[in-house]
Design a protein around this motif. Structure first.
Motif, PDB file in Angstrom:
ATOM      1  N   ASP A 146       0.849  -1.194   0.000  1.00  0.00           N
ATOM      2  CA  ASP A 146       0.000   0.000   0.000  1.00  0.00           C
ATOM      3  C   ASP A 146       0.885   1.245   0.000  1.00  0.00           C
ATOM      4  OD1 ASP A 146      -2.213   1.596   0.062  1.00  0.00           O
ATOM      5  OD2 ASP A 146      -2.583   1.375   2.203  1.00  0.00           O
ATOM      6  N   GLU A 147       0.464   2.270  -0.743  1.00  0.00           N
ATOM      7  CA  GLU A 147       1.273   3.484  -0.929  1.00  0.00           C
ATOM      8  C   GLU A 147       2.702   3.097  -1.311  1.00  0.00           C
ATOM      9  OE1 GLU A 147       0.795   6.759   1.708  1.00  0.00           O
ATOM     10  OE2 GLU A 147      -1.379   6.637   1.644  1.00  0.00           O
ATOM     11  N   ALA A 148       2.797   2.240  -2.332  1.00  0.00           N
ATOM     12  CA  ALA A 148       4.102   1.740  -2.771  1.00  0.00           C
ATOM     13  C   ALA A 148       5.002   2.890  -3.221  1.00  0.00           C
ATOM     14  CB  ALA A 148       3.904   0.747  -3.907  1.00  0.00           C
ATOM     15  N   ASP A 149       4.426   3.902  -3.857  1.00  0.00           N
ATOM     16  CA  ASP A 149       5.230   5.048  -4.302  1.00  0.00           C
ATOM     17  C   ASP A 149       5.894   5.734  -3.121  1.00  0.00           C
ATOM     18  OD1 ASP A 149       2.660   5.777  -3.449  1.00  0.00           O
ATOM     19  OD2 ASP A 149       2.452   7.429  -4.875  1.00  0.00           O
ATOM     20  N   ARG A 150       5.140   5.845  -2.056  1.00  0.00           N
ATOM     21  CA  ARG A 150       5.645   6.508  -0.847  1.00  0.00           C
ATOM     22  C   ARG A 150       6.742   5.649  -0.182  1.00  0.00           C
ATOM     23  NH1 ARG A 150       7.156  10.311   1.158  1.00  0.00           N
ATOM     24  NH2 ARG A 150       6.982  10.740   3.380  1.00  0.00           N
ATOM     25  N   MET A 151       6.558   4.339  -0.193  1.00  0.00           N
ATOM     26  CA  MET A 151       7.593   3.467   0.392  1.00  0.00           C
ATOM     27  C   MET A 151       8.905   3.642  -0.372  1.00  0.00           C
ATOM     28  SD  MET A 151       5.957  -0.034   1.826  1.00  0.00           S
ATOM     29  CE  MET A 151       4.890  -0.612   0.511  1.00  0.00           C
ATOM     30  N   LEU A 152       8.794   3.770  -1.694  1.00  0.00           N
ATOM     31  CA  LEU A 152      10.009   3.976  -2.497  1.00  0.00           C
ATOM     32  C   LEU A 152      10.623   5.335  -2.196  1.00  0.00           C
ATOM     33  CD1 LEU A 152       8.854   2.448  -5.898  1.00  0.00           C
ATOM     34  CD2 LEU A 152      10.415   1.453  -4.234  1.00  0.00           C
ATOM     35  N   ASP A 153       9.779   6.367  -2.113  1.00  0.00           N
ATOM     36  CA  ASP A 153      10.265   7.726  -1.760  1.00  0.00           C
ATOM     37  C   ASP A 153      11.018   7.702  -0.442  1.00  0.00           C
ATOM     38  OD1 ASP A 153       8.989   8.767  -3.904  1.00  0.00           O
ATOM     39  OD2 ASP A 153       7.393   9.792  -2.802  1.00  0.00           O
ATOM     40  N   MET A 154      10.564   6.872   0.465  1.00  0.00           N
ATOM     41  CA  MET A 154      11.165   6.860   1.800  1.00  0.00           C
ATOM     42  C   MET A 154      12.385   5.937   1.880  1.00  0.00           C
ATOM     43  SD  MET A 154       7.674   6.982   4.061  1.00  0.00           S
ATOM     44  CE  MET A 154       8.383   6.902   5.695  1.00  0.00           C
ATOM     45  N   GLY A 155      12.785   5.394   0.742  1.00  0.00           N
ATOM     46  CA  GLY A 155      14.002   4.583   0.701  1.00  0.00           C
ATOM     47  C   GLY A 155      13.820   3.143   1.139  1.00  0.00           C
ATOM     48  N   PHE A 156      12.593   2.629   1.051  1.00  0.00           N
ATOM     49  CA  PHE A 156      12.333   1.254   1.497  1.00  0.00           C
ATOM     50  C   PHE A 156      12.450   0.206   0.373  1.00  0.00           C
ATOM     51  CE2 PHE A 156       9.462   3.040   5.047  1.00  0.00           C
ATOM     52  CZ  PHE A 156      10.423   2.813   6.017  1.00  0.00           C
ATOM     53  N   ALA A 157      12.938   0.624  -0.821  1.00  0.00           N
ATOM     54  CA  ALA A 157      12.905  -0.291  -1.981  1.00  0.00           C
ATOM     55  C   ALA A 157      13.537  -1.647  -1.660  1.00  0.00           C
ATOM     56  CB  ALA A 157      13.589   0.357  -3.170  1.00  0.00           C
ATOM     57  N   GLU A 158      14.736  -1.601  -1.088  1.00  0.00           N
ATOM     58  CA  GLU A 158      15.459  -2.858  -0.834  1.00  0.00           C
ATOM     59  C   GLU A 158      14.727  -3.732   0.183  1.00  0.00           C
ATOM     60  OE1 GLU A 158      19.729  -3.255   0.556  1.00  0.00           O
ATOM     61  OE2 GLU A 158      19.858  -1.801  -1.096  1.00  0.00           O
ATOM     62  N   ASP A 159      14.255  -3.079   1.252  1.00  0.00           N
ATOM     63  CA  ASP A 159      13.534  -3.819   2.296  1.00  0.00           C
ATOM     64  C   ASP A 159      12.280  -4.465   1.716  1.00  0.00           C
ATOM     65  OD1 ASP A 159      15.391  -2.959   4.052  1.00  0.00           O
ATOM     66  OD2 ASP A 159      14.110  -1.526   5.120  1.00  0.00           O
ATOM     67  N   VAL A 160      11.562  -3.697   0.891  1.00  0.00           N
ATOM     68  CA  VAL A 160      10.322  -4.228   0.312  1.00  0.00           C
ATOM     69  C   VAL A 160      10.649  -5.428  -0.578  1.00  0.00           C
ATOM     70  CG1 VAL A 160       8.393  -3.735  -1.260  1.00  0.00           C
ATOM     71  CG2 VAL A 160       9.059  -2.047   0.442  1.00  0.00           C
ATOM     72  N   GLN A 161      11.686  -5.293  -1.404  1.00  0.00           N
ATOM     73  CA  GLN A 161      12.057  -6.407  -2.294  1.00  0.00           C
ATOM     74  C   GLN A 161      12.401  -7.643  -1.480  1.00  0.00           C
ATOM     75  OE1 GLN A 161      11.583  -6.789  -5.300  1.00  0.00           O
ATOM     76  NE2 GLN A 161      11.610  -4.823  -6.359  1.00  0.00           N
ATOM     77  N   ARG A 162      13.099  -7.452  -0.378  1.00  0.00           N
ATOM     78  CA  ARG A 162      13.480  -8.610   0.429  1.00  0.00           C
ATOM     79  C   ARG A 162      12.226  -9.269   1.019  1.00  0.00           C
ATOM     80  NH1 ARG A 162      16.797  -9.272   5.761  1.00  0.00           N
ATOM     81  NH2 ARG A 162      16.282 -11.466   6.074  1.00  0.00           N
ATOM     82  N   LEU A 163      11.329  -8.447   1.533  1.00  0.00           N
ATOM     83  CA  LEU A 163      10.103  -9.003   2.137  1.00  0.00           C
ATOM     84  C   LEU A 163       9.255  -9.714   1.084  1.00  0.00           C
ATOM     85  CD1 LEU A 163       9.444  -5.950   4.449  1.00  0.00           C
ATOM     86  CD2 LEU A 163       9.718  -8.294   5.277  1.00  0.00           C
ATOM     87  N   VAL A 164       9.180  -9.114  -0.111  1.00  0.00           N
ATOM     88  CA  VAL A 164       8.429  -9.748  -1.195  1.00  0.00           C
ATOM     89  C   VAL A 164       9.049 -11.111  -1.494  1.00  0.00           C
ATOM     90  CG1 VAL A 164       7.863  -9.608  -3.658  1.00  0.00           C
ATOM     91  CG2 VAL A 164       7.616  -7.589  -2.216  1.00  0.00           C
TER      92      VAL A 164
END
Ligand code: AMP
Length: 443
Positions: free
Chosen positions: A152-170
């Protein structure tokens, strides 16, 4: 009506209990394909009803089977603690007639307490990526049985620098059967990459956030000379408008603090919310405004992302937002789910072009309002005067020529005192008529 969806009767009962009558556009578009098990990529803002659009299909999936669960079955990743709290609340409201258990894991809370919560294995886990990764690393979180994943609010997660964390969790949710990705904006290349790597044959749903915006919210502008003039206008508006709760947006933390200081000095009960505030202050501010103890929140955009305050009916743009998307974000906080709202932007001379570009983006005209005794001297470019939008100082000849050149028509001259026709309202893409151009209204 919600019974158009093939939802379990216990979920329909919860929907009725919550007095949701008509599904919102995002719910109409997303719930049926989500119930069929499709991956979705949805562009919809907070306030559109997007949470129910993914929570209901998720609960429907979990309610169906009598699976003996040993690990988390559904994961909702989102950018902020506030959004996590709101989402948990929504999940709990919809699952009230089921045995589905949900929990939330975000930063700023006791790790051991969270580990204990995870040992009880909730069906649905909601949280921010950073803290989830810490639990993964500590072995307190196992995601291998996740069937359904929501970003949810994936754009915002990327803005906040969570890209790597999200990829790992995925990656940890390797056995998932369905993934839904929601974002408020169409996003940039990073979001496109994430969409491509995370979703399988997704259905793209682009909800026209702009048209939803105009439904319950009047949009006005008031011209001002400078910051001090804007402060006076804010004071006047807070004293004279009828509203339940108001949020005032500034573009900078410094301005937010300054305005907050002024308001408090004038005896207005307010809170300020910006990136320098810690979690405790943020929670206190949001809770007090939600409870109604404080009616006014001064905020920057970043701090206010994902905020969902019931009864928020007045938004003041102390500074004009820097883009149409940001404007939609701010104004989307009022007039929610059919409620009435008022959005007022304070415009200095040099904000005019930005304001006009936002009008063009929205395909709408803002109502031009004048507060008696606090009238700004600049009322917009002269060529708008006759259309009733603004009455301003005379322009230089050269400027006028330029303006005239830009206008393709009309070519025929009209008698000096003949009444000019109101331009017909522009119709936005999905056929909704936006606000009509209005004459300045004096208080
Ligand atoms: P959201 O965009 O998910 O943050 O939802 C915004 C607000 O609208 C929340 O308070 C929801 O509970 C409410 N809401 C969502 N869908 C509906 C609906 N169909 N009818 C009435 N309220 C709704």
């Amino acid at each position: 009506m919600f019974d158009q969806f093939a939802l379990h009767e216990r979920l329909l009962k919860a929907v009725a209990e919550l007095k949701f009558v008509e599904p919102t556009p995002v719910q109409v578009a997303a719930i049926p394909p989500a119930l069929e098990g499709r991956d979705l990529r949805v562009t919809a803002q907070t306030g559109s009803g997007k949470t129910a659009a993914f929570v209901l299909p998720m609960l429907n999936r979990l309610i169906g089977d009598a699976v003996v669960r040993t690990d988390v079955r559904a994961l909702i990743l989102l950018p902020t603690r506030e959004l996590a709290q709101q989402t948990l609340k929504e999940v709990e409201r919809f699952s009230q007639f089921t045995f589905i258990k949900s929990a939330m894991i975000t930063g700023g809370e006791d790790f051991k307490v969270q580990a204990a919560v995870l040992r009880k294995v909730p069906d649905i886990l909601i949280g921010t990526p950073g803290r989830m990764i810490e639990h993964l690393n500590a072995g307190t979180l196992i995601l291998k049985d996740v069937e359904m994943l929501i970003l949810d609010e994936a754009d915002r997660m990327l803005d906040m620098g969570f890209a790597e964390d999200v990829q790992r969790l995925v990656g940890e949710c390797a056995k998932r059967q369905q993934t839904l990705l929601f974002s408020a904006t169409s996003g940039g290349s990073a979001l496109r990459e994430m969409t491509a790597s995370v979703l399988r044959d997704p259905l793209h749903l682009q909800l026209n956030r702009i048209s939803e915006l105009s439904e319950g919210t009047r949009q006005q502008i008031i011209t001002a000379e400078d910051t001090a003039h804007k402060e006076k206008l804010v004071h006047w508006l807070l004293a004279n408008e009828t509203y339940k709760k108001a949020v005032i947006f500034t573009n900078t933390r410094v301005q937010a603090d300054r305005l907050y200081g002024r308001l408090v000095a004038e005896g207005v009960k307010a809170f300020v919310l910006h990136g320098d505030k810690d979690q405790k202050d943020r929670k206190l501010a949001i809770d007090r405004v939600k409870e109604g103890g404080v009616k006014v929140l001064v905020a920057t955009d970043v701090a206010a992302r994902g905020l969902d305050i019931e009864g928020l009916d007045l938004v003041i743009n102390f500074d004009m937002p820097r883009s149409g998307d940001e404007y939609v974000h701010r104004i989307g906080r009022t007039g929610r789910a059919g409620a009435e709202g008022l959005a007022i932007s304070l415009i200095c001379h040099n904000d005019w072009n930005l304001m006009s570009s936002i009008e063009r983006y929205l395909k709408q005209r803002f109502e031009h309002r004048v507060v008696k005794g606090l009238k700004g001297s600049y009322m917009g470019p002269k060529n708008l005067k006759a259309s009733g939008k603004a009455a301003g100082p005379k322009k230089k000849k050269d400027d006028k020529k330029k303006d005239d050149k830009k206008k393709a028509k009309p070519t025929a001259k009209r008698p000096k005192n003949a009444k000019r026709e109101q331009p017909s309202p522009v119709v936005s893409q999905d056929g909704m008529a936006p606000l009509k151009r209005k004459k300045p209204t004096a208080e």
